[in-house]
Design a protein around this motif. Structure first.
Motif, PDB file in Angstrom:
ATOM      1  N   GLY A 245       0.783  -1.230   0.000  1.00  0.00           N
ATOM      2  CA  GLY A 245       0.000   0.000   0.000  1.00  0.00           C
ATOM      3  C   GLY A 245       0.812   1.275   0.000  1.00  0.00           C
ATOM      4  N   PRO A 246       0.125   2.412  -0.025  1.00  0.00           N
ATOM      5  CA  PRO A 246       0.765   3.731  -0.049  1.00  0.00           C
ATOM      6  C   PRO A 246       1.292   4.115   1.330  1.00  0.00           C
ATOM      7  CG  PRO A 246      -1.605   3.972   0.051  1.00  0.00           C
ATOM      8  CD  PRO A 246      -1.334   2.496  -0.084  1.00  0.00           C
ATOM      9  N   GLY A 250      -1.568   8.331   2.411  1.00  0.00           N
ATOM     10  CA  GLY A 250      -2.407   7.806   1.341  1.00  0.00           C
ATOM     11  C   GLY A 250      -1.836   7.998  -0.051  1.00  0.00           C
ATOM     12  N   ARG A 251      -0.649   8.607  -0.138  1.00  0.00           N
ATOM     13  CA  ARG A 251      -0.044   8.853  -1.446  1.00  0.00           C
ATOM     14  C   ARG A 251       0.992   7.781  -1.784  1.00  0.00           C
ATOM     15  NH1 ARG A 251       2.017  14.906  -1.371  1.00  0.00           N
ATOM     16  NH2 ARG A 251       2.818  14.219   0.673  1.00  0.00           N
ATOM     17  N   PRO A 252       1.262   7.575  -3.085  1.00  0.00           N
ATOM     18  CA  PRO A 252       2.232   6.546  -3.502  1.00  0.00           C
ATOM     19  C   PRO A 252       3.622   6.843  -2.937  1.00  0.00           C
ATOM     20  CG  PRO A 252       0.947   7.323  -5.373  1.00  0.00           C
ATOM     21  CD  PRO A 252       0.650   8.259  -4.238  1.00  0.00           C
ATOM     22  N   ARG A 253       4.409   5.786  -2.784  1.00  0.00           N
ATOM     23  CA  ARG A 253       5.790   5.946  -2.361  1.00  0.00           C
ATOM     24  C   ARG A 253       6.730   5.504  -3.484  1.00  0.00           C
ATOM     25  NH1 ARG A 253       5.260   3.598   3.772  1.00  0.00           N
ATOM     26  NH2 ARG A 253       3.912   2.106   2.691  1.00  0.00           N
ATOM     27  N   TYR A 254       7.853   6.188  -3.555  1.00  0.00           N
ATOM     28  CA  TYR A 254       8.832   5.950  -4.612  1.00  0.00           C
ATOM     29  C   TYR A 254      10.211   5.734  -3.987  1.00  0.00           C
ATOM     30  CZ  TYR A 254       5.191   8.383  -7.320  1.00  0.00           C
ATOM     31  OH  TYR A 254       3.997   8.777  -7.884  1.00  0.00           O
ATOM     32  N   VAL A 255      11.103   5.131  -4.753  1.00  0.00           N
ATOM     33  CA  VAL A 255      12.489   5.045  -4.305  1.00  0.00           C
ATOM     34  C   VAL A 255      13.086   6.447  -4.394  1.00  0.00           C
ATOM     35  CG1 VAL A 255      14.785   4.117  -4.784  1.00  0.00           C
ATOM     36  CG2 VAL A 255      12.774   2.659  -5.058  1.00  0.00           C
ATOM     37  N   ILE A 258      19.285   5.450  -2.665  1.00  0.00           N
ATOM     38  CA  ILE A 258      19.845   4.107  -2.558  1.00  0.00           C
ATOM     39  C   ILE A 258      21.197   4.204  -1.869  1.00  0.00           C
ATOM     40  CG2 ILE A 258      20.672   2.091  -3.848  1.00  0.00           C
ATOM     41  CD1 ILE A 258      18.708   2.872  -6.075  1.00  0.00           C
ATOM     42  N   GLU A 259      21.385   3.402  -0.812  1.00  0.00           N
ATOM     43  CA  GLU A 259      22.640   3.399  -0.069  1.00  0.00           C
ATOM     44  C   GLU A 259      23.287   2.021  -0.212  1.00  0.00           C
ATOM     45  OE1 GLU A 259      21.512   4.477   3.886  1.00  0.00           O
ATOM     46  OE2 GLU A 259      20.919   6.512   3.312  1.00  0.00           O
ATOM     47  N   PRO A 260      24.142   1.838  -1.220  1.00  0.00           N
ATOM     48  CA  PRO A 260      24.689   0.512  -1.510  1.00  0.00           C
ATOM     49  C   PRO A 260      25.557  -0.061  -0.386  1.00  0.00           C
ATOM     50  CG  PRO A 260      25.807   2.215  -2.787  1.00  0.00           C
ATOM     51  CD  PRO A 260      24.618   2.858  -2.160  1.00  0.00           C
ATOM     52  N   GLU A 261      26.208   0.804   0.387  1.00  0.00           N
ATOM     53  CA  GLU A 261      27.082   0.311   1.450  1.00  0.00           C
ATOM     54  C   GLU A 261      26.294  -0.463   2.509  1.00  0.00           C
ATOM     55  OE1 GLU A 261      26.828   3.454   0.573  1.00  0.00           O
ATOM     56  OE2 GLU A 261      28.704   3.884  -0.498  1.00  0.00           O
ATOM     57  N   THR A 262      25.117   0.026   2.850  1.00  0.00           N
ATOM     58  CA  THR A 262      24.297  -0.630   3.871  1.00  0.00           C
ATOM     59  C   THR A 262      23.189  -1.476   3.269  1.00  0.00           C
ATOM     60  OG1 THR A 262      22.778   1.261   4.022  1.00  0.00           O
ATOM     61  CG2 THR A 262      24.723   1.290   5.451  1.00  0.00           C
ATOM     62  N   GLY A 263      22.994  -1.374   1.953  1.00  0.00           N
ATOM     63  CA  GLY A 263      21.914  -2.114   1.309  1.00  0.00           C
ATOM     64  C   GLY A 263      20.554  -1.508   1.566  1.00  0.00           C
ATOM     65  N   THR A 264      20.535  -0.224   1.960  1.00  0.00           N
ATOM     66  CA  THR A 264      19.272   0.437   2.289  1.00  0.00           C
ATOM     67  C   THR A 264      18.664   1.115   1.072  1.00  0.00           C
ATOM     68  OG1 THR A 264      20.027   0.846   4.548  1.00  0.00           O
ATOM     69  CG2 THR A 264      18.175   2.169   3.755  1.00  0.00           C
ATOM     70  N   VAL A 265      17.377   0.883   0.881  1.00  0.00           N
ATOM     71  CA  VAL A 265      16.609   1.563  -0.166  1.00  0.00           C
ATOM     72  C   VAL A 265      15.580   2.437   0.544  1.00  0.00           C
ATOM     73  CG1 VAL A 265      15.018   1.287  -2.103  1.00  0.00           C
ATOM     74  CG2 VAL A 265      16.933  -0.307  -1.818  1.00  0.00           C
ATOM     75  N   LEU A 266      15.703   3.752   0.387  1.00  0.00           N
ATOM     76  CA  LEU A 266      14.781   4.685   1.027  1.00  0.00           C
ATOM     77  C   LEU A 266      13.610   4.979   0.102  1.00  0.00           C
ATOM     78  CD1 LEU A 266      17.330   7.227   2.560  1.00  0.00           C
ATOM     79  CD2 LEU A 266      16.057   5.438   3.751  1.00  0.00           C
ATOM     80  N   VAL A 267      12.393   5.008   0.672  1.00  0.00           N
ATOM     81  CA  VAL A 267      11.201   5.336  -0.111  1.00  0.00           C
ATOM     82  C   VAL A 267      10.458   6.482   0.562  1.00  0.00           C
ATOM     83  CG1 VAL A 267      10.967   2.991  -1.004  1.00  0.00           C
ATOM     84  CG2 VAL A 267       9.780   3.633   1.097  1.00  0.00           C
ATOM     85  N   GLY A 268       9.769   7.277  -0.262  1.00  0.00           N
ATOM     86  CA  GLY A 268       9.026   8.401   0.276  1.00  0.00           C
ATOM     87  C   GLY A 268       8.113   8.994  -0.770  1.00  0.00           C
ATOM     88  N   GLY A 269       7.545  10.143  -0.461  1.00  0.00           N
ATOM     89  CA  GLY A 269       6.616  10.802  -1.362  1.00  0.00           C
ATOM     90  C   GLY A 269       7.297  11.404  -2.577  1.00  0.00           C
TER      91      GLY A 269
END
Length: 369
Positions: A245-246, A250-255, A258-269
């Protein structure tokens, strides 16, 4: 002049070769074998460099009455284009393999061999205009390929020819038919030529393997999902995030990062995708010399779109871009290409590889991704 015509097996390169022959040049056709195990047939408009393409190129050369050869560049292509593509994605970047192919293969390895054999220039079917060292957008805006050619140096441009850049694609097909070229109605190739299936994530996964990490909400820091590697994500991606879900609003989330060192993918509005500044390295200035002051122009960050007015300054080996209007989905690894507007076709000033962006939402640099 002695011209080496690079013939992919498509209609554009066939007509480009035909035009240099008609202009009275001494022309030899060459097809680049870029795969160590080429397929027999293309899959519709996907892929290139198949045995079918090589055959089409040879038949076009026969119609034109020019010598034709197939040169094996598979090892060089794997090293300079495919391996670079995989390594860039593993580092959380979003590369454009067509730029790298033009830079390293067609106008470096191929052109170097051509010069060594006594040729004066290499002619290709790219849609761009080139005259007296000035590279411009093609007449056909929908087919313009100046973006993927902007990585070429002044020296490389001095031995390049783009014979079809002054003509709309529809007319090129008509010309091919009139010249008796069987490729007149052959579909254009799309997507990444060495991934004919179109499944980039699967291609990368088979070469990079599983590198677990987390999908994290950029606002709250909450872990939303687990993933098998940052190579499966690009900035601006909305689908395939593995989250349900969003966002809370209630709004969509996008990438958004990207933090390759930690393998973290951040998502937000969506607001987090908007950027107003771009830092880039490995600048190539078409004139051969970096500008001494700010340039008011237009920048483009994707092959088809991502265009905005901007002020650009040369900084060390790169450039700093201040956008007059925000752009979205700008990722490290992409090229930023600088144009100077011109009625005869926007002029390419230079290009560089994006390393970082400044976000509208935070007004702080997001750092290398």
């Amino acid at each position: 002049m002695r011209i080496l015509a690079a013939m992919s097996g498509g209609v554009d390169s066939a007509v480009a070769a035909a035009r240099v022959v008609a202009a009275g040049h001494d022309v030899v056709g060459v097809h680049l074998a870029l795969s160590s195990a080429p397929g027999t047939l293309r899959t519709g408009s996907r892929g290139c460099c198949s045995k079918e393409d090589a055959g089409d190129a040879r038949r076009a050369a026969d119609v034109l009455g020019i010598p034709f050869y197939v040169w094996d560049f598979a090892d060089r292509f794997k090293e300079d284009v495919i391996d670079d593509f995989v390594e860039s994605y593993a580092a959380g970047q979003t590369p454009n393999p067509c730029l790298r192919c033009n830079e390293k293969i067609k106008f470096s390895a191929l052109a170097d061999r051509a010069v060594a054999l006594g040729f004066d220039a290499v002619a290709t079917g790219h849609y761009a205009q080139l005259e007296d060292g000035v590279l411009r957008r093609a007449v056909d805006a929908d087919k313009d390929q100046s973006y993927v050619l902007a990585v070429l140096t002044a020296e490389q441009l001095s031995r390049a020819m783009f014979p079809v850049g002054d003509t709309p694609k529809e007319q090129i097909r008509a010309e091919a038919e009139a010249r008796g070229l069987a490729v007149a109605n052959k579909p254009d190739s799309h997507d990444i030529c060495f991934i004919p299936s179109g499944d980039t994530r699967a291609f990368l996964g088979a070469r990079i393997g599983v590198r677990p990490g987390a999908v994290v909400d950029a606002d709250s820091g909450q872990v939303l999902a687990e993933h098998e590697g940052v190579h499966g994500f690009t900035i601006g991606q909305r689908k395939g995030l593995g989250i349900s879900g969003p966002g809370p609003d209630g709004r969509p989330r996008y990438v958004t990062a990207i933090e390759p060192e930690t393998g973290t993918v951040l998502v937000g509005g969506a607001e987090r995708l908007q950027v107003l500044s771009i830092s880039a390295d490995r600048a190539v200035w078409t004139s051969g010399t970096a500008p001494t002051g700010p340039i008011e122009g237009v920048v483009q960050v994707r092959a088809h779109g991502g265009i905005a007015p901007a002020v650009v300054e040369a900084v060390g080996t790169g450039m700093q871009v201040t956008l007059r209007e925000p752009l979205t989905g700008v990722a490290a690894g992409q090229a930023v290409v600088v144009y100077r507007p011109d009625p005869a076709g926007d002029i390419v000033v230079g290009s560089a590889t994006i390393t970082a962006t400044g976000s509208v939402a935070t007004t702080e640099p997001l750092g290398d991704r």
